[in-house]
Design a protein around this motif. Structure first.
Motif, short mmCIF file in Angstrom:
data_model
loop_
_atom_site.label_atom_id
_atom_site.label_comp_id
_atom_site.label_asym_id
_atom_site.label_seq_id
_atom_site.Cartn_x
_atom_site.Cartn_y
_atom_site.Cartn_z
N THR A 160 1.95 -10.25 4.85
CA THR A 160 1.04 -11.42 4.30
C THR A 160 1.82 -12.61 4.48
OG1 THR A 160 1.80 -11.33 2.00
CG2 THR A 160 -0.02 -9.70 2.54
N LYS A 161 1.18 -13.64 4.42
CA LYS A 161 2.03 -14.90 4.52
C LYS A 161 2.77 -15.09 3.54
CE LYS A 161 -1.47 -17.51 7.31
NZ LYS A 161 -2.98 -18.02 7.16
N SER A 162 2.47 -14.62 2.29
CA SER A 162 3.36 -14.77 1.07
C SER A 162 4.31 -13.68 0.86
CB SER A 162 2.45 -15.01 0.01
OG SER A 162 1.35 -13.87 -0.34
N HIS A 163 4.56 -13.09 1.88
CA HIS A 163 5.64 -12.04 1.96
C HIS A 163 5.46 -10.83 1.20
CE1 HIS A 163 7.57 -15.60 3.79
NE2 HIS A 163 7.26 -16.32 2.56
N GLU A 164 4.49 -10.23 1.10
CA GLU A 164 4.02 -8.99 0.57
C GLU A 164 3.87 -8.27 1.75
OE1 GLU A 164 1.95 -11.44 -0.51
OE2 GLU A 164 2.63 -11.95 -2.50
N TRP A 165 3.93 -6.65 1.52
CA TRP A 165 3.71 -5.76 2.45
C TRP A 165 2.47 -4.79 1.85
CZ3 TRP A 165 4.18 -0.92 0.74
CH2 TRP A 165 5.15 -0.65 -0.15
N ALA A 166 1.85 -4.36 2.85
CA ALA A 166 0.88 -3.17 2.23
C ALA A 166 0.68 -2.26 3.24
CB ALA A 166 -0.59 -4.08 2.37
N LYS A 167 0.31 -0.86 2.74
CA LYS A 167 0.35 0.22 3.59
C LYS A 167 -0.46 1.15 3.13
CE LYS A 167 3.55 3.94 5.12
NZ LYS A 167 4.96 4.43 4.92
N ILE A 168 -1.25 1.61 3.91
CA ILE A 168 -2.58 2.35 3.72
C ILE A 168 -2.21 3.85 3.88
CG2 ILE A 168 -3.63 2.45 5.78
CD1 ILE A 168 -6.22 2.30 3.78
N SER A 169 -2.38 4.66 2.93
CA SER A 169 -2.15 6.20 2.89
C SER A 169 -3.39 7.04 2.42
CB SER A 169 -1.09 6.52 2.28
OG SER A 169 -0.73 7.82 1.90
N GLY A 170 -4.18 7.49 3.01
CA GLY A 170 -5.49 8.04 2.32
C GLY A 170 -6.13 7.08 2.02
N ASP A 171 -6.94 7.12 0.89
CA ASP A 171 -7.73 5.80 0.50
C ASP A 171 -6.88 5.16 -0.44
OD1 ASP A 171 -7.71 7.70 -1.61
OD2 ASP A 171 -9.88 7.43 -1.76
N ILE A 172 -5.67 4.84 -0.54
CA ILE A 172 -5.00 3.83 -1.44
C ILE A 172 -3.90 3.24 -0.58
CG2 ILE A 172 -3.17 4.17 -3.27
CD1 ILE A 172 -5.94 5.23 -4.33
N VAL A 173 -3.93 1.97 -1.05
CA VAL A 173 -3.04 0.91 -0.43
C VAL A 173 -1.91 0.67 -1.32
CG1 VAL A 173 -2.98 -1.21 0.55
CG2 VAL A 173 -4.85 -0.02 0.92
N THR A 174 -0.55 0.61 -0.98
CA THR A 174 0.45 0.50 -1.67
C THR A 174 1.09 -0.78 -1.37
OG1 THR A 174 1.01 2.91 -1.55
CG2 THR A 174 2.85 1.42 -2.09
N ILE A 175 1.46 -1.69 -2.33
CA ILE A 175 1.72 -3.27 -1.97
C ILE A 175 3.23 -3.17 -2.70
CG2 ILE A 175 1.18 -5.19 -2.41
CD1 ILE A 175 -1.65 -4.25 -2.69
N GLY A 176 3.88 -4.03 -1.87
CA GLY A 176 5.34 -4.37 -2.40
C GLY A 176 5.94 -6.03 -1.83
N LEU A 177 6.76 -6.36 -1.97
CA LEU A 177 7.36 -7.26 -1.43
C LEU A 177 8.34 -6.84 -0.39
CD1 LEU A 177 8.96 -9.32 -4.59
CD2 LEU A 177 7.09 -10.04 -3.18
N ASN A 178 8.32 -7.80 0.75
CA ASN A 178 9.19 -7.47 1.91
C ASN A 178 10.41 -7.78 2.01
OD1 ASN A 178 9.47 -10.08 3.03
ND2 ASN A 178 7.55 -9.93 4.17
#
Lengths: 132, 444, 485
Positions: free
Chosen positions: A16-34
């Motif tokens: 994201t522009k605000s420096h988070e990351w997102a990763k999809i696995s199955g039907d769940i998205v995990t989110i963190g800071l990069n």
């Protein structure tokens, strides 16, 4: 602080522009800071997260991370319901510094519309943004 | 002027470096139409010796210039202050330091306030105490804001009618601009906050009860805690007489979430009502919601123990408009004073002083009853209690002040219009049996 | 070069209070009990709080040793920008300790408190004269409390006039207390940028000021130490949209007897008696934050107010438009006594000279150090000047390193990393009470440190070397808070 070329930016997550990351696995998205965000913030001393069950719309502020002398809001890149938060961060906020893509993840979300992920950047787009 | 060290030569050489012709030229960057043309209209400056005369003249217009007998409390209490307290507190390393933002040269303030926080948590039975607030009223208002912000469903706070009247006004001032309201919990004929009335209240975000309350009576805090638990809201208690907890059960033992209090009794002069000492304590769960500074223990780069201001991200200088409060300066030196006081009285002394306060107040009440006063409540109290005065007391009270420098209680009708001829009396350890016997004789 | 003040000497270790405690000791002279014991219901009584048990000398030595680990204005120069760490006169302490003041009970009644009320009334008048306003309240307990009072008056003003507003303009140079105070009144802070030369531009205010904006909060001189020259025009813009101008008087020490904020379009201003008027900071307070207002806001002042009738003084609460009460009694009276004593000691000329010399000292520092440290805004300054660490970056030396090294030379560091608009800010406010010799020593120390930055940067990174403890682990303190012993 790290030079742009030293940043660890995995290929298999979206940015994201605000420096988070997102990763999809199955039907769940995990989110963190990069890596860039954790490096800029310095040593993280506290992470404030929502509760499982809360719902957010894309772009909402869902928590904050604190270093000794700064607070940064974190924004959700996809609409949906929080299904899990990383409870280890309560006692060990340093995980965000040490392992931002693995043990230092923040939340897991059940998205309303997976296609929202398409609006996010891939590694190269994100790097271009950083280089401005 | 002795505070200004510059010689004529200093000024000339410094102006040269600054590239200016005269002191007035230093202000050339300010447009002329913004400057004043006349000098300030203030009294002639006084020498130190003239100042002493003038100030003593003013001080002597206060009755306090004489040794007076103070049977008044209501938020400001007369207690003995050991000589070591002003002596130690006037050490200029404490007095002339700023907020300890540079911990390497502020360890004195930092360890002192860390010990203060610790002793306040002991006194109140709470997990965490902040490094101080302005006074009880402002600390209590902050506590109410915490409760209101944590509850998204209700915008009212239930406050006992027996909370200090000024404190209730301060709460109103602090919370109403944000659209919050106070609902007052009425009091019973026993002089206690009406827990039944509280049970019936809906849509409240928190409960605030003072104990000992404004009438001096000791509340059953467990009853209010039970209501707070049922309603799943925060329970706040407050107090104006910190020495009460040398004898009474502390608020933490009743499960209070937040405690606001006045610490003036802990070695601080009455000083016409300020500066006193605001105390604010909370459970661990409330740590990040507490406003104001906190001192924490840590290590230095060589592994030595040391102390720093911590959790600063709650505060205005970092979080700005999202801070938990706007507080910056607190009452640090008075917190240090209270710490010296608590270390001086210690575990043994605080118990004994607290007992003497209670004993003397009971003796005073009995003596006044014999002198024709009517007891209003038969409820246990600490060092203050309410009495209904016999006819003609108002004139006698005025005469006692003028003739004997004795202040016999505070008339409550301006705070509680229904309580005509009711007076709030207080006795502390500074009042002797002889003083009480004398008072009883005079008011008979 | 004169010898620098910093050196090392014998100081003492001292444990925490409870490590010295021994059961049975008590440092208090306990009064004799002369009435019968009156037992209280067991359900109401608790155990005695577990306070430390010490002898009188234990207590005296404990706090004497602690005090020796502190740096105060009486120890050395304390050029902390925006904090005005001037000398705290000792006679002020004598005045505040007079029995007639220190022992006064706040509810003694007006008749028996005439000395206190007269002092407060006079102090209000003096502060009104110095600032150019109609009326003053002394009730706020600190600067931020004064800001809150001022903003609450603005809030009450709009409420009374029928339409509350929702926003407030705050420049990027403002103290953090400004947006926090505004937020307590329910106003959303709208950040506005200062111009290229550090001064606020009227056009920026004009573009954003509207009829839903309550006004602007500004500090003049601002936190870059620069005078806001367009203040009148800005006030005119704000007033034309029905808004009000809040003045943060934290920097009043630059302009006493030169500019009256009440004359130049400001509607309400708070003062810090613990900055401008010489009362001690006490390691964080107690301070006092009086608020001065013009005619528009006078009806909204907090209660009680002091009213003079013939030669007697009264506390009056009957003001229907008041914003309410913000202190249990009348504010920090003990601090007011000190400020009053200061104003009388200085007189009109003394106060004006104080401002002139404060500005002279700051300009002298600015000119003397501008080749040594980077000066982002090279303009004539008021009472403080803001440098940064741009020149030291090539050695990877930061403002923090230089600040810590200054301690070894015997100086308290300036304010660092504020204002936020200057990256790595190093903000020096010498105040008027520092002599040329002391300032020269400070300048020499900074120059020596700048040389060290080039020659021995590692030394700076380890600084301070002479203090009782060295740099503390603030990260550990925040990650695992230990807030009590």
């Amino acid at each position: 602080m790290k030079e742009i070329n030293d940043l660890i930016l995995p290929d298999d997550v979206k940015y994201t522009k605000s420096h988070e990351w997102a990763k999809i696995s199955g039907d769940i998205v995990t989110i963190g800071l990069n890596d860039y965000a954790q490096d800029q913030l310095g040593e993280i001393v506290f992470v404030e997260l929502p509760e499982a069950g809360d719902t957010f719309s894309k772009g909402d502020e869902f928590g904050s991370v604190e270093s000794v002398k700064a607070v940064s809001e974190i924004y959700i890149p996809i609409s949906g319901e929080i299904v899990e938060i990383n409870e280890d961060l309560e006692d060990a906020p340093e995980l965000v510094n040490e392992s931002c893509y693995d043990n230092g993840w923040l939340i897991k979300v059940k998205p309303e519309d997976v296609s929202e992920l398409n609006d996010l950047m891939d590694k190269d787009e994100y790097l271009d943004m950083l280089k401005g | 002027m002795r505070y200004l060290p510059h010689t004529k030569e200093d000024i000339e050489s410094m102006l040269k470096v600054a590239g200016q012709e005269s002191l007035d030229d230093l202000f050339n960057c300010i447009p002329d139409d913004l400057k004043i043309t006349n000098s300030l209209d203030l009294p002639q400056s006084l020498s130190e010796w003239e100042l002493n005369v003038h100030m003593e003249e003013l001080a002597s217009l206060n009755i306090a210039c004489k040794s007076y007998k103070c049977f008044m409390g209501a938020g400001s209490y007369d207690h003995y202050i050991p000589a070591i307290i002003p002596y130690l507190i006037s050490r200029s390393e404490f007095m002339t330091a700023y907020t300890p933002y540079q911990p390497e040269v502020s360890q004195g303030t930092l360890q002192g306030i860390y010990e203060f926080q610790t002793m306040v948590t002991e006194l109140l039975g709470m997990d965490i105490a902040t490094a101080s607030h302005y006074d009880c009223g402002t600390a209590l208002a902050e506590a109410c804001l915490i409760a209101l912000r944590q509850n998204s469903k209700a915008n009212k706070i239930a406050v006992s009618a027996l909370t200090h009247p000024s404190h209730r006004q301060i709460i109103h001032t602090y919370i109403s601009p944000s659209g919050y309201e106070i609902v007052e919990i009425p009091y019973t004929k026993e002089g206690l906050t009406d827990v039944k009335a509280l049970e019936a209240m809906d849509d409240i975000a928190g409960i605030a009860v003072q104990s000992p309350n404004f009438f001096g009576n000791i509340e059953d805090l467990s009853a209010f805690k039970a209501v707070a638990d049922v309603k799943m809201i925060l329970f706040i208690t407050s107090f104006t007489e910190a020495l009460a907890f040398g004898l009474l059960k502390n608020p933490g033992s009743f499960g209070a979430d937040l405690v606001a209090g006045e610490g003036q009794s802990l070695g601080i002069a009455k000083s016409f009502g300020g500066p006193g000492l605001g105390l604010l304590a909370g459970t661990k769960k409330q740590m990040r919601n507490l406003p104001g500074r906190l001192i924490g223990k840590t290590k230095d780069a060589n592994g030595a123990d040391g102390f720093v201001l911590t959790l600063a991200t709650r505060e205005q200088h970092i979080r700005r408009e999202k801070a938990s409060s706007n507080i910056c300066s607190n009452n640090g030196l008075n917190a240090m004073t209270a710490a010296v006081y608590l270390a001086t009285v210690g575990k043994i002394g605080i118990r004994e002083i607290a007992r003497q306060n209670h004993d003397k107040a009971v003796y005073l009440k009995k003596s006044l009853e014999k002198a024709g006063f009517e007891s209003v409540f038969e409820t246990p109290f600490f060092n203050e209690f309410l009495m209904k005065a016999p006819a003609g007391f108002e004139q006698k009270r005025a005469a006692l002040i003028n003739d004997k420098c004795t202040f016999a209680g505070i008339c409550l009708d301006k705070f509680y219009p229904e309580l005509k001829h009711h007076y709030l009396f207080c006795a502390t350890e500074t009042i002797s049996k002889k003083d009480i016997d004398q008072l009883a004789k005079e008011v008979q | 070069m004169n010898q620098q003040p910093g050196t090392s000497g014998l100081i003492f270790n001292e444990p925490l209070l409870w490590d010295k405690s021994r059961d049975g000791r008590c440092a208090m002279s306990l009064p004799k009990s002369d009435v019968e014991r009156e037992p209280l219901d067991e359900n109401l009584t608790g155990d005695s709080p577990n306070l430390p048990q010490l002898s009188e000398l234990d207590v005296v030595r404990h706090y004497t040793r602690l005090s020796q680990w502190n740096f105060g204005v009486d120890s050395g120069m304390y050029p902390l920008g925006s904090c005005t760490m001037k000398y705290n006169p000792k006679t002020n302490e004598v005045q505040a300790a007079r029995q007639g003041f220190a022992s006064a009970h706040p509810l003694s009644g007006d008749e028996f408190s005439q000395g206190a009320l007269k002092l407060m009334y006079n102090l209000e008048q003096y502060l009104a004269e110095i600032t150019g306003f109609e009326a003053v309240t002394l009730q706020p307990a600190a600067g931020a409390h004064g800001e809150l009072a001022g903003m609450l008056m603005i809030h009450a003003y709009f409420a009374k006039n029928g339409k509350q507003r929702s926003k407030i303009l705050i420049p990027d140079t403002a103290h953090g207390t400004n947006p926090a105070s505004a937020a307590l009144c329910g106003y959303e802070s709208i950040n506005i940028k200062s111009g290229k030369n550090g001064i606020l531009e009227p056009s920026v205010v004009e573009a954003i000021m509207d009829e839903d904006t309550a006004g602007i909060m500004l500090t003049n001189p601002n936190t870059l130490g620069l005078f806001e020259t367009d203040i009148k025009e800005i006030a005119l813009i704000v007033h034309s949209k029905g808004g009000l101008v809040y003045g943060d008087g934290a920097n009043m020490n630059a302009i006493m007897g030169i500019v009256k904020p009440g004359d130049i379009g400001i509607d309400v201003l708070h003062l810090n008696l613990h900055k401008t008027f010489s009362t001690p900071h006490g390691g964080g307070g107690p301070g006092s934050g009086p608020v001065a207002v013009g005619k528009t806001l006078e009806p909204f002042l907090p209660i009680p107010r002091i009213v003079k009738e013939l030669d007697t003084y009264k506390l009056v609460t009957d003001f229907p438009d008041t914003m309410g009460r913000i202190h249990t009694f009348y504010g920090h009276f003990g601090i007011m006594v000190r400020a009053y004593a200061y104003i009388l000691s200085m007189g009109a000329k003394g106060l004006t000279d104080a401002s002139k010399l404060a500005v002279l000292n700051a300009n002298y520092v600015k000119e003397s150090l501008k080749g040594t440290l980077n000066l982002p805004y090279d303009l004539p300054c008021m009472h403080e000047c803001v440098f940064n660490d741009e020149f030291q970056k090539e050695y990877h030396i930061t403002t923090m390193d230089m600040a810590k090294r200054l301690l070894d030379f015997g100086f308290h560091p300036p304010t660092v990393y504020f204002p936020l608009v200057v990256d790595g800010a190093f903000m020096v406010e010498p105040t008027e009470t520092e002599s040329k010799e002391d300032i020269d020593q400070f300048i020499d120390a900074v120059k020596a440190i700048a040389r060290e930055a080039a020659e021995d940067p590692e030394k700076l990174r380890k600084a301070p070397l002479l203090t009782k403890v060295t740099r503390l682990d603030e990260v550990a303190a925040a990650r695992k808070p230990c807030l009590r012993g």
